[in-house]
Each structure stands twice: as structure tokens, then as C-alpha cells.
Design an enzyme around this catalytic site. Structure first.
Site, PDB file in Angstrom:
ATOM      1  N   PHE A 409      53.927  11.247  19.127  1.00 50.23           N
ATOM      2  CA  PHE A 409      54.320   9.599  19.278  1.00 50.23           C
ATOM      3  C   PHE A 409      55.763   8.935  18.260  1.00 50.23           C
ATOM      4  CE2 PHE A 409      49.462   8.754  17.657  1.00 50.23           C
ATOM      5  CZ  PHE A 409      49.095   8.035  19.517  1.00 50.23           C
ATOM      6  N   GLU A 410      55.813   8.433  18.873  1.00 49.20           N
ATOM      7  CA  GLU A 410      57.213   7.393  18.562  1.00 49.20           C
ATOM      8  C   GLU A 410      58.128   8.190  18.520  1.00 49.20           C
ATOM      9  OE1 GLU A 410      56.098   5.353  15.406  1.00 49.20           O
ATOM     10  OE2 GLU A 410      53.905   4.233  16.005  1.00 49.20           O
TER      11      GLU A 410
END
Length: 624
Positions: A409-410
Site C-alpha cells: 500500500f501507498e
């Protein structure tokens, strides 16, 4: 220009190049341990702290009485009444200013809220963080016009879900390949393209969409019910089964020019700047899960008896419990300090936020893995199955599955390491970058050599000795002072290693990803040690020696990891690994694949994403 050079140029153009405010992380990598930038940690005003505590109490009551995490896991959906209940609490507008209908709370209270929610139901924390950290609120707060804020932020604060759309089937961490286009047509832009892994996209009412405007990338606020938008499917994952993540197609979607965020071509900069604070949501969730793991490890380690002793008393298990407890305290300390720095706004926290995300996602995954190991077969069994046969339904395997995505994620771990490394060597590239620029002639390089020589003549002597060499330094931290002295000494050692790497590989350093990754990981351990000591010193007033006891053990663990990483800077198998991988990719060792069957479902590795109308139904739904 090669594809790699183009991708690098796009990323470099989007970087925030100025350092207008001090940065603890930047100075740490330069061998300058600026403890004064983080200690004492900035405190919230009393009135703000009281508001935050009231909200957290209400949120805890709501979770305890109206949210069933097992139901969300079983049905793979957050009930609409839960979403609406959170909206009534103000949970969708925690950091949105009160003038726009939000609660106007601090990043610290936002982090504590996500820590609480994430410990109970990670899918629910993902819904809230994707909406507020990378969805519409954060980009508009930083780059939106006043008119845009008044149009959209009240809707977000009231619970209209938002999503962030950057990734495409052939675009992950390489935005130079972005294929979605936005073409100006009168007072509108016309969007065409396909977006993948749109977290919240299935239920969102508002979208932040990244699209190519000519050669650059721009950001737009888009109404999800605009004609031409189709959510073609809802994706299913290994964990976080309740998240509403989909594939979204844009076909001749008209978006008012007034919905452009910032200026044309600012899209990637907006995304990266937003993530400076947006990334802090993941450390909060990771800290919550790690703290939950402490509770389960303690209770199980005390209740389970094998070979005449509680399993927690056996050294093999005790080491794991100590790792879980120490890491949980450290992760909360890292989250707490990073959020406070974000609230104070006096420091540039781009490195600190990235380090927090990188470190928390990696360490929390190890915590979850160790918890499953401590639980043994029960750790591998689902909570529902455990409960069905009369035992406590501990969702250890679910947490392991849910936590795994945080390393992706991210910004994946590998990309985060490169991003942080780029910032860590920024000072070197500023003064010596022209020396390794092949496009410059001899005269320009001569001037650059003089400039670099002056910088290094002043800087290198500062790395020889410092406060960490004096036995009485940082005495106010008591027994933890030795760990801060270690951080100061090791910060200088890290800076020297970075300089040696620059000298040895020069322009090729950016391709030495193993070396750079270890440099960053050492910096992350040093940041975690610092945050933990600062937190323990503060907690001492209320809790006495107990925090320092945990912190001391964690710091010893972290120092051993950092020292091992130093050893591997120069003694590793990186070159052999790269050579072997190239042979694997060329099919030299296909004999390794004999004697197996591949259960994969046939299909292309990357789905075709030609522009055009959708050929599927629309699975977008509104919260009702």
C-alpha cells in the site's frame, strides 16, 4: 531518451526539491543527530487534546456496541449502517476543519483513531484512511481553491466516501506509463482510461483522478456518478475482505475545468505531497495491530502449558513475546512522534513519514507472523473455526493476511527505500551531482569539483567525533542515554558509508538498490530508537520505569538489526543475486520448474486496457 530515463525524469520533476523547514530525518542521514527537533515532542493544546479524547471515547463505544468485525470478515462487506454510524460520529471528517463541517482534530488524534479501529477491524480502518489520507479531503486541504473546499469538503465530512485513482493495470510505481488522458474541451476536460485497485471506488461518491494532460499529469475531483464512469468489478483479496476496491473505466467523461486541483501538470506533486502526511495512517493501523498482538501473546503465553511450564516461560517463545512487546511500543512511539511533528508544522516530515510507513509495515508484519507462530496450529486456524469447536476465536491468521498489504500500500517497501534514499543523498547530489552528469563538459565538471570540494572539506570532519562519544551525554534519559549515544555515533557512521558509496559508484549508485535499501533500513532503526526513547522519557512521569524497561529491550534489538545491516553493506551477495536473476529470466534454469503443475488460471499477465466504452455492468453502489 530511454524509458528508464523518462520515468526517472517524471519522478524527479514531481519531487519537492526545497528544504524550507528543518528535517530530523534529513539531518540523521547527513550524520547530524538533531535530537532538539524531536525532543521534547510537540504537545497538543489542552483544549485540542480534550476534544480528541471525547471523540476517541465515542468511537470506542461505537465500535464495541455496533460493529461486528467477524461479520465483516464473513460477508466481505462493511454494513451500510456502520458507515452511516461512523459518519454521524464525524469519523469521515476527523482532520477536516470545522468551518467545512469536520471535527478539526489533530493528526495525532486521527492516528489514535485509526490505531483503535485498525486493532478491531482493519478493513474499517482502510475505509476511513483511504477516504481521508489519500482521497478528496487531503489534496483539497493542501492544494484546493476556497471554492473547491466549500463545495466538496462538507460532503466528505458528512460521510460521502471518496477514493484516490492513480494506479492502472500497467502502471504501479512508474507514473511515466500513465495512460488515462484528460483533454481540454471548452470549459471541461474529457477523461478516458482505466484505473485499477481503486480502494473505496465501488462505493465512493467523489474521486481524485490522476490523468495525463499532454506530457504531464494532473489531478481532478470527479463526481462518481458522472456519465461514462463504470465500476467494472469489485476485486477480491487475500485479506481486508471488507474493502470496496474495484476497477473503474472512464469513457468520454466530462469533468468541469473548475475541478482541476492546483494547476495542470501538478498531479504527481500533489500526490506525493499529500502522501507526506497521508502515509501516517498506515503506521497507526500497524501500531494498533501490534498492540493487539501483545495482548494475545500475553494471555496465550500465560494460559498454555507445555512440558510443565507456561509456554511464555520457555526461552524460544519468550524471545518472540519480547520482540512483539518491544516492537509494539516502538511502533506507537514512531506513529505518535510523526503525527505530532505533522501537527506542529515546523518540520519538513517527508522523510519521517516515509520512514514511519516503511518501518511500521515491515515490523508489524513480523509481529503478526510471530504471533501466529506462538499460537501454533491455533494461529493457522480461523477465528470462526476456533469458536465453532468451543475455543476463543482469536483472528491471528486474519491479522496476518490483513497486514500483508501494508508492505505494498501507498508505496511498496522497495519503492519506499528508493524514495527515501533519493532524499537521503539529496545534499550530495546538490553539491556533487554535476560531477556524475555525463552530459556536462570538462569545464563544467571542473567548476562542480571545486564546489563539491568545499562542501566535503567542511562536512567530512564533522563525522569523525560527536556527542555520542562522550559517556555522560543525554543523561536526562537515564539508562536509555546509551541508546541515544549509539544513534548519534551510528548516524555519523551511516553518513560516512553513504559518502563511500557515492565515491565508489558515483552515477551508478542509483542502481545499487541493495546498498541503498540497507542504508535506509539502518536510518529507520535509528529513527525508531529515537522515537522510542523520547516516548519512554515522556511516559516516565505517569508510568515510572516500566516504559524504559520495554524501550531498553527494543533498542537492543534494533541495534543488533542495524549492526547486521552495516555488515551487509559491503559483504553481501547482491552482484551474484542480480546475475543469477538475469539467468533465471532468460530461461537458463527452467529445469527447476520440472515436476510441477501450475494451478494459475489462463490469461494475460496484464489485462488489455484500450480506451472505449465499458462492456460490463456497473457494480458501483451507494451507501443507503
Amino acid at each position: 531518451m530511454t524509458d528508464y530515463a523518462k520515468a526517472r525524469e517524471v519522478a524527479e520533476q514531481a519531487r519537492e526539491k526545497e528544504w524550507a523547514r528543518p528535517s530530523f530525518g534529513r539531518q540523521l542521514f547527513l550524520g547530524n543527530f538533531r535530537l532538539d527537533l524531536v525532543h521534547p515532542a510537540p504537545a497538543l493544546p489542552e483544549t485540542d487534546a480534550k476534544k480528541g479524547e471525547e471523540f476517541l471515547r465515542a468511537l470506542r463505544r461505537f465500535l464495541d456496541t455496533r460493529v461486528d468485525p467477524a461479520l465483516i470478515e464473513r460477508t466481505a462487506q462493511v454494513p451500510d449502517e456502520v458507515v452511516k454510524g461512523l459518519a454521524e460520529l464525524g469519523a469521515f471528517g476527523i482532520t477536516i476543519e470545522e468551518e467545512y463541517g469536520g471535527l478539526g482534530l489533530s493528526h495525532l488524534d486521527y492516528g489514535r483513531a485509526l490505531m483503535l479501529v485498525g486493532s478491531y477491524c482493519p478493513a474499517l480502518s482502510t475505509l476511513l484512511s483511504a477516504h481521508q489520507s489519500i482521497g478528496v479531503p487531503q489534496p483539497l486541504k493542501q492544494f484546493g481553491t476556497e471554492e473547491q473546499k466549500r463545495r466538496f469538503l462538507p460532503r466528505c465530512a458528512k460521510g460521502e466516501v471518496s477514493a484516490f485513482l492513480l494506479t492502472e493495470p500497467d502502471v504501479g510505481s512508474d507514473p511515466a506509463r500513465l495512460a488515462t488522458t484528460a483533454v481540454r474541451d471548452g470549459d471541461d476536460y474529457v477523461l478516458d482510461g482505466v484505473k485499477l485497485w481503486t480502494t473505496n471506488g465501488v462505493v465512493a461518491g467523489l474521486l481524485v483522478v490522476m490523468a495525463r494532460t499532454g506530457k504531464k499529469i494532473s489531478a481532478f475531483v470527479v463526481e462518481a456518478d458522472t456519465p461514462g464512469i463504470t465500476v467494472e468489478r469489485r476485486n477480491a483479496f487475500m485479506g481486508l475482505r471488507g474493502i470496496e476496491n474495484g476497477v473503474t473505466r472512464f469513457h468520454r467523461v466530462r469533468v468541469p475545468a473548475a475541478n482541476l486541483i492546483g494547476r495542470e501538470g501538478q498531479g504527481l506533486k500533489i500526490a506525493l505531497t499529500t502522501l507526506n502526511t497521508g502515509r501516517l495512517s498506515l503506521p497507526a493501523v500497524c501500531a494498533g495491530n501490534a498492540k493487539w498482538a501483545v495482548k494475545i501473546a500475553r494471555e496465550w503465553g500465560d494460559a498454555r502449558v507445555q512440558w510443565g511450564r507456561r509456554i511464555g516461560e520457555h526461552e524460544a517463545v519468550a524471545r518472540k513475546i519480547a520482540f512483539i512487546a518491544g516492537t509494539a511500543y516502538a511502533l506507537e512511539a514512531v506513529m505518535d512522534l510523526s503525527c505530532r511533528l505533522a501537527d506542529e508544522k515546523s518540520n519538513d516530515i517527508r522523510i519521517e513519514a516515509a520512514l514511519a510507513k516503511l518501518y511500521a509495515s515491515e515490523m508489524a508484519w513480523q509481529v503478526a507472523d510471530e504471533l501466529v507462530q506462538i499460537r501454533g496450529g491455533r494461529g493457522y486456524e480461523t477465528a470462526e473455526s476456533l469458536a465453532a469447536r468451543g475455543e476463543r476465536g482469536v483472528p491471528a491468521e486474519q491479522v496476518l493476511r490483513d497486514m500483508r498489504i501494508n508492505r505494498i500500500f501507498e508505496g511498496s517497501t522497495e519503492i519506499m527505500q528508493l524514495l527515501i534514499a533519493r532524499e537521503a543523498v539529496d545534499a550530495h547530489l546538490t553539491v556533487a551531482g554535476e560531477l556524475i552528469d555525463p552530459s556536462l563538459g570538462g569545464r563544467a565538471k571542473a567548476r562542480a569539483a571545486v564546489k563539491a570540494g568545499g562542501f566535503y572539506a567542511r562536512w567530512l570532519p564533522t563525522l569523525v567525533a560527536g556527542t555520542g562519544n562522550r559517556p555522560g551525554s543525554y543523561a536526562e534519559f537515564g539508562a536509555l542515554a546509551r541508546h541515544l549515544r549509539y544513534v548519534e555515533r551510528t548516524s555519523r557512521k551511516l553518513a560516512r558509508a553513504t559518502f563511500y558509496g557515492m565515491s565508489r559508484w558515483q552515477g551508478r549508485l542509483e542502481h545499487k538498490q541493495g546498498f541503498l535499501g540497507r542504508i535506509v533500513d539502518i536510518g529507520a532503526e535509528l529513527f525508531a530508537i529515537t522515537a522510542t526513547c523520547v516516548r519512554a522519557r515522556e511516559d516516565e512521569a505517569e508510568l515510572g520505569r516500566k516504559p524504559a524497561e520495554i524501550a531498553d529491550t527494543f533498542c537492543h534489538q534494533a541495534r543488533l538489526r542495524a549492526d547486521a545491516l552495516f555488515d551487509r553493506l559491503w559483504d553481501n551477495s547482491d552482484a551474484r543475486d542480480v546475475r543469477l536473476a538475469r539467468h533465471v529470466l532468460r530461461g537458463r534454469y527452467t529445469f527447476l520448474e520440472e515436476g510441477i503443475l501450475d494451478a494459475s488460471i489462463d490469461g494475460p499477465w496484464i489485462a488489455a486496457t484500450a480506451h472505449g466504452p465499458s462492456a460490463t455492468g456497473n457494480v458501483h453502489r451507494s451507501i443507503s
